[in-house]
Design an enzyme around this catalytic site. Structure first.
Site, PDB file in Angstrom:
ATOM      1  N   SER A   1       3.743 -56.016 117.819  1.00  0.00           N
ATOM      2  CA  SER A   1       4.030 -54.582 117.721  1.00  0.00           C
ATOM      3  C   SER A   1       2.798 -53.755 117.366  1.00  0.00           C
ATOM      4  O   SER A   1       2.786 -52.545 117.583  1.00  0.00           O
ATOM      5  CB  SER A   1       5.135 -54.326 116.696  1.00  0.00           C
ATOM      6  OG  SER A   1       4.833 -54.975 115.465  1.00  0.00           O
TER       7      SER A   1
ATOM      8  N   ASP B   1       7.050 -49.124 105.833  1.00  0.00           N
ATOM      9  CA  ASP B   1       6.170 -49.664 106.872  1.00  0.00           C
ATOM     10  C   ASP B   1       4.723 -49.296 106.539  1.00  0.00           C
ATOM     11  O   ASP B   1       4.293 -48.167 106.754  1.00  0.00           O
ATOM     12  CB  ASP B   1       6.553 -49.123 108.244  1.00  0.00           C
ATOM     13  CG  ASP B   1       5.765 -49.786 109.377  1.00  0.00           C
ATOM     14  OD1 ASP B   1       4.822 -50.553 109.068  1.00  0.00           O
ATOM     15  OD2 ASP B   1       6.087 -49.547 110.554  1.00  0.00           O
TER      16      ASP B   1
ATOM     17  N   HIS C   1       2.224 -50.870 110.481  1.00  0.00           N
ATOM     18  CA  HIS C   1       2.018 -50.113 111.717  1.00  0.00           C
ATOM     19  C   HIS C   1       1.381 -48.758 111.384  1.00  0.00           C
ATOM     20  O   HIS C   1       1.148 -48.443 110.223  1.00  0.00           O
ATOM     21  CB  HIS C   1       3.344 -49.927 112.456  1.00  0.00           C
ATOM     22  CG  HIS C   1       3.987 -51.222 112.849  1.00  0.00           C
ATOM     23  ND1 HIS C   1       4.965 -51.818 112.088  1.00  0.00           N
ATOM     24  CD2 HIS C   1       3.772 -52.036 113.909  1.00  0.00           C
ATOM     25  CE1 HIS C   1       5.343 -52.956 112.659  1.00  0.00           C
ATOM     26  NE2 HIS C   1       4.631 -53.116 113.756  1.00  0.00           N
TER      27      HIS C   1
END
Length: 585
Positions: free
Chosen positions: A331, A551, A554
């Site tokens: 990702s 998160d 990312h």
């Protein structure tokens, strides 16, 4: 026997150094005891400062360093640097204690760094490279170059301004290796002293073009740039130059674009406006999800020694005309892929001329997602393959479904990208808990490397490997209370950066043994950016609450991945002439 004041002075310094060195070593073995007390503990930097304070070194002997002083030898180089009538220590750095200096020297004898390189050809404590001309190919294409680069990185991490006993700096060693491994007139010459003398002679007649250091901070990073000129060479093993465009091309030919820092630029705008790109996943769309601050969008990456061209989407689309570019990995690669698609889309006058070949339903079910830029007949694809090797599902004796990895087998999606013109791989940001992570990662990389060497035509396809991306969890990991909420400024103190990732060392070791040129794109620019993650803004309407997952791995889009693509664009721009020779898919 009478002693002079100076002798007493140095005796005092030696005793203090011994005491603090011993205390520091003892303290490292007493973490459990120390954690149960409120006693004051010292870092190396604090010990340095304390020693200098106690001895009055900074006031009484401002011209002397405390490290490696074997003799107060006058070095003619001081005149070259414009600092006449000064004395310099034979090794270490001005104002550094032997404790730090000795720790840095330990990098040269670390068996985990220097393991495969023959001892006769290793970098010595005196700063010498004993590489005979006839051994050049073996040195530059074997483990010695890779391991010596790791040694220099290790020393740099301890003491950035380190000076060897022959007065060579880390930059001098890197530049000597660069010249010795080049295919120019300096090839085969690994004499560090000759390099220094030639450099000094040049400085006497030519003013310095840059105020910053000019060296390749990671050989694989720079080689990703220099290799673009000669796809047939296994250039990931040779420290190279950086990239540029137009008026800055000559400047960037002599600098490492990956060695730099973030600067605030109030006039700097993202290559696509927040909220303007419909292709960003909601989990990366911090603007849509209500992130209130925007200073993280006003930072731009600036190399220390040069400028890099601003991303030009139309120019990149012209270079990609008739090509197939594929991102393969996890990702974090999807993060970079979405950034590039949005940046290219922004450059189009008619944004309807970009459309999905494979949409979100196919993406979710098959791990394949593709955009076509109609007017340029090129596609930008993402293929989900978090581990690059095959994920394996099986039933145990009790009939329970289990998952593991087949480390000896490539993931089956390779049929969708083996014929691409440009492939950007990544892995390493996801792990299986039940596997020995380091061993599994290395085995997976070796499987990937064998597949690339056996299946990729390097005269047609350019291979990039996007290195490990930094996370900034504080107080735990993603599933144990780790947080980056409220971070609005980047790290500005290098001592607060994480150590160089072991995964990158493993990757570089694998790359050094490959026959296919792989342009490794790992730079520390994201290491600084603790402010760039979605945190709680990975979904709309988020408010901080107890137990929620954040998160901090990312990146918000627009954001840090745009800088990755700017550097990728710079590499492709520099190599456009050779890129044009690659046949269309």
């Amino acid at each position: 026997m009478a002693f002079s004041a100076t002798a007493y002075y140095w005796l005092l310094v030696s005793v203090l150094i011994y005491i603090f060195d011993s205390s520091c070593k003892f303290g490292m073995h007493s973490q459990t005891v120390a954690s149960k007390s409120n006693e004051l503990t010292f870092s190396y930097t604090e010990i340095d400062a304390f020693l200098i304070f106690l001895t009055g070194l900074a006031f009484e002997y401002p011209h002397l360093g405390a490290a490696g002083v074997v003799a107060n030898e006058y070095l003619p180089r001081a005149e070259v640097e414009g600092e006449t009538d000064q004395y310099f220590p034979q090794a270490g750095i001005i104002g550094t204690t032997p404790l730090i200096f000795s720790k840095a020297l330990e990098c040269l004898s670390d068996k985990y760094i220097y393991s495969s390189c023959d001892e006769a050809h290793r970098l010595t404590q005196s700063g010498e490279l004993n590489v005979p001309p006839e051994y050049t190919d073996q040195y530059c294409k074997g483990p010695c170059l890779t391991e010596t680069t790791h040694v220099l990185d290790c020393i740099n991490g301890m003491l950035k301004q380190f000076v060897f006993f022959n007065r060579a700096t880390l930059n001098d060693i890197r530049e000597t290796i660069k010249g010795g491994c080049s295919y120019g007139p300096k090839r085969g010459n690994f004499n560090v002293i000759e390099h220094i003398q030639a450099d000094d002679a040049t400085k006497k007649t030519v003013s310095k073009p840059f105020s910053g250091a000019r060296f390749a901070s990671k050989s694989y990073r720079s080689c990703a740039v220099s290799a673009a000129f000669s796809p047939a060479e296994t250039c990931h093993q040779i420290p190279g130059n950086a990239v540029g465009s137009g008026s800055v091309e000559e400047e960037t030919d002599s600098c490492d674009v990956f060695d730099g820092h973030w600067v605030v630029d109030e006039d700097f705008d993202p290559v696509y406006k927040p909220g303007s790109c419909p292709f960003i996943d909601d989990s990366f769309n911090c603007f849509k999800n209500g992130r209130p601050d925007s200073d993280y969008l006003r930072l731009k990456w600036k190399p220390h020694a040069c400028e890099i061209p601003r991303f030009d989407g139309l120019q990149m689309l012209k270079m990609l005309t008739g090509k197939k570019m594929v991102f393969v990995g996890d990702s974090l690669n999807r993060n970079m892929w979405e950034s590039l698609v949005c940046a290219l889309r922004e450059s189009l006058p008619n944004k309807r001329k970009v459309f999905e070949i494979a949409g979100r339903r196919q993406f979710r079910n098959q791990g394949f997602y593709s955009f076509k830029f109609k007017d340029f007949n090129c596609s930008i694809d993402f293929i989900k393959s978090p581990f690059l090797v095959q994920e394996w599902k099986f039933s145990d004796k009790a009939g329970t479904r289990r998952e593991t990895l087949r480390l000896d087998m490539m993931e089956g999606s390779y049929n969708n990208y083996h014929d691409a013109d440009i492939i950007v791989f990544n892995t390493g940001n996801h792990v299986y808990r039940k596997l020995e992570v380091a061993d599994a990662y290395k085995k997976a990389l070796r499987t990937w490397a064998r597949w690339v060497d056996a299946n990729i035509n390097s005269s047609r396809t350019r291979v990039f490997f996007r290195g490990y991306s930094s996370s900034h969890f504080k107080g735990g990991q993603w599933n144990s209370g780790g947080s980056c909420y409220g971070e609005t400024k980047p790290i500005t103190n290098d001592t607060h950066l994480a150590p160089y990732p072991w995964m990158m060392i493993a990757l570089e070791s694998v790359l050094s043994k490959m026959k296919t040129p792989v342009f490794s794109q790992h730079n520390q620019n994201d290491d600084y950016r603790k402010d760039g993650h979605p945190s709680i803004f990975k979904q709309s309407g988020s408010t901080i609450r107890q137990g929620m997952f954040q998160d901090c791995s990312h990146w918000c889009l627009p954001g840090v991945p745009d800088s990755w693509n700017q550097l990728l664009y710079a590499v492709l721009l520099k190599s456009h002439k050779s890129l044009a020779s690659i046949s269309s898919h």
